[in-house]
Design a protein around this motif. Structure first.
Motif, PDB file in Angstrom:
ATOM      1  N   MET A  10      33.291  -1.008   8.563  1.00  0.00           N
ATOM      2  CA  MET A  10      32.601  -2.260   8.252  1.00  0.00           C
ATOM      3  C   MET A  10      33.589  -3.413   8.093  1.00  0.00           C
ATOM      4  O   MET A  10      34.692  -3.240   7.587  1.00  0.00           O
ATOM      5  CB  MET A  10      31.820  -2.086   6.938  1.00  0.00           C
ATOM      6  CG  MET A  10      30.928  -3.248   6.578  1.00  0.00           C
ATOM      7  SD  MET A  10      29.562  -3.507   7.730  1.00  0.00           S
ATOM      8  CE  MET A  10      28.699  -1.952   7.601  1.00  0.00           C
ATOM      9  N   CYS A  11      33.155  -4.589   8.534  1.00  0.00           N
ATOM     10  CA  CYS A  11      33.875  -5.822   8.255  1.00  0.00           C
ATOM     11  C   CYS A  11      32.926  -6.734   7.486  1.00  0.00           C
ATOM     12  O   CYS A  11      31.783  -6.930   7.899  1.00  0.00           O
ATOM     13  CB  CYS A  11      34.322  -6.518   9.535  1.00  0.00           C
ATOM     14  SG  CYS A  11      35.157  -8.099   9.219  1.00  0.00           S
ATOM     15  N   ARG A  12      33.384  -7.242   6.359  1.00  0.00           N
ATOM     16  CA  ARG A  12      32.603  -8.192   5.563  1.00  0.00           C
ATOM     17  C   ARG A  12      33.403  -9.471   5.446  1.00  0.00           C
ATOM     18  O   ARG A  12      34.595  -9.433   5.155  1.00  0.00           O
ATOM     19  CB  ARG A  12      32.294  -7.667   4.180  1.00  0.00           C
ATOM     20  CG  ARG A  12      31.710  -8.765   3.264  1.00  0.00           C
ATOM     21  CD  ARG A  12      31.070  -8.191   2.066  1.00  0.00           C
ATOM     22  NE  ARG A  12      29.794  -7.642   2.485  1.00  0.00           N
ATOM     23  CZ  ARG A  12      28.635  -8.033   1.971  1.00  0.00           C
ATOM     24  NH1 ARG A  12      28.592  -8.920   1.036  1.00  0.00           N
ATOM     25  NH2 ARG A  12      27.517  -7.507   2.399  1.00  0.00           N
ATOM     26  N   GLU A  25      33.265 -13.513   3.810  1.00  0.00           N
ATOM     27  CA  GLU A  25      32.602 -14.405   2.864  1.00  0.00           C
ATOM     28  C   GLU A  25      33.266 -15.769   2.940  1.00  0.00           C
ATOM     29  O   GLU A  25      34.488 -15.869   2.929  1.00  0.00           O
ATOM     30  CB  GLU A  25      32.725 -13.841   1.448  1.00  0.00           C
ATOM     31  CG  GLU A  25      32.083 -14.715   0.399  1.00  0.00           C
ATOM     32  CD  GLU A  25      32.202 -14.127  -0.979  1.00  0.00           C
ATOM     33  OE1 GLU A  25      31.463 -13.168  -1.269  1.00  0.00           O
ATOM     34  OE2 GLU A  25      33.057 -14.611  -1.744  1.00  0.00           O
ATOM     35  N   SER A  57      27.874 -14.915   3.293  1.00  0.00           N
ATOM     36  CA  SER A  57      28.575 -13.659   3.529  1.00  0.00           C
ATOM     37  C   SER A  57      27.825 -12.874   4.587  1.00  0.00           C
ATOM     38  O   SER A  57      26.597 -12.947   4.679  1.00  0.00           O
ATOM     39  CB  SER A  57      28.733 -12.843   2.241  1.00  0.00           C
ATOM     40  OG  SER A  57      27.488 -12.477   1.726  1.00  0.00           O
ATOM     41  N   ASP A 109      28.227  -9.151   7.284  1.00  0.00           N
ATOM     42  CA  ASP A 109      28.994  -7.983   7.677  1.00  0.00           C
ATOM     43  C   ASP A 109      28.498  -7.442   9.005  1.00  0.00           C
ATOM     44  O   ASP A 109      27.419  -7.785   9.466  1.00  0.00           O
ATOM     45  CB  ASP A 109      29.000  -6.902   6.589  1.00  0.00           C
ATOM     46  CG  ASP A 109      27.630  -6.446   6.198  1.00  0.00           C
ATOM     47  OD1 ASP A 109      27.331  -6.482   5.004  1.00  0.00           O
ATOM     48  OD2 ASP A 109      26.850  -6.032   7.068  1.00  0.00           O
TER      49      ASP A 109
END
Length: 147
Positions: free
Chosen positions: A77-79, A81, A131, A133
């Protein structure tokens, strides 16, 4: 393995490509699929452009002249913000009715490019937070893929 970084950027147009290039470089080095990297970089550019244009109100002193970008690459996963000190959002902004609208398409584009999106207000000291993801795809032999 995971990677995270955070930038404190001035609300200037030149900060947008800087954040985008850092994200693209990080994902290329980690071995993320180029199509996923591109989608996330466009979404990041839209979120940063929104912070530059709307992210200050003069109430928070010098803080209104800056915004923050944080990116996390962890496992699959890439998140990302993006937080500013502007007036925040009146509501979860709908997409404009017309596709050729001059403004207001950025949040809609982020929603199309990411898997999960949260658009809201910061409780303290105020401002907006976008934000999002996306599940990562990896190139063969990528250095961050768990063995």
């Amino acid at each position: 393995m995971s990677i995270w970084w955070s930038l404190h950027l001035r609300r200037e147009a030149a900060s947008v490509p800087l954040a985008r290039r850092l994200l693209l470089g990080t994902m290329e080095t980690a071995g993320v699929d180029p199509d996923v990297s591109y989608d996330l970089s466009v979404a990041l550019s839209e979120a940063c452009a929104n912070a530059v244009e709307h992210g200050g109100d003069g109430v928070h002193g010098d803080a209104s002249e800056a915004y923050r970008v944080t990116a996390y690459l962890d496992g699959e996963m890439c998140r990302i913000e993006v937080a500013d000190s502007g007036p925040g959002f009146a509501s979860d902004s709908p997409c404009p009715a017309r596709a050729d609208a001059e403004h207001g398409r950025g949040l809609c584009l982020i929603r199309e490019l990411a898997d999960h999106v949260h658009i809201g207000d910061r409780p303290s000291p105020g401002g907006a937070v976008v934000s999002f993801d996306k599940t990562l795809k990896w190139q063969e032999g990528a250095p961050l893929v768990a063995v």
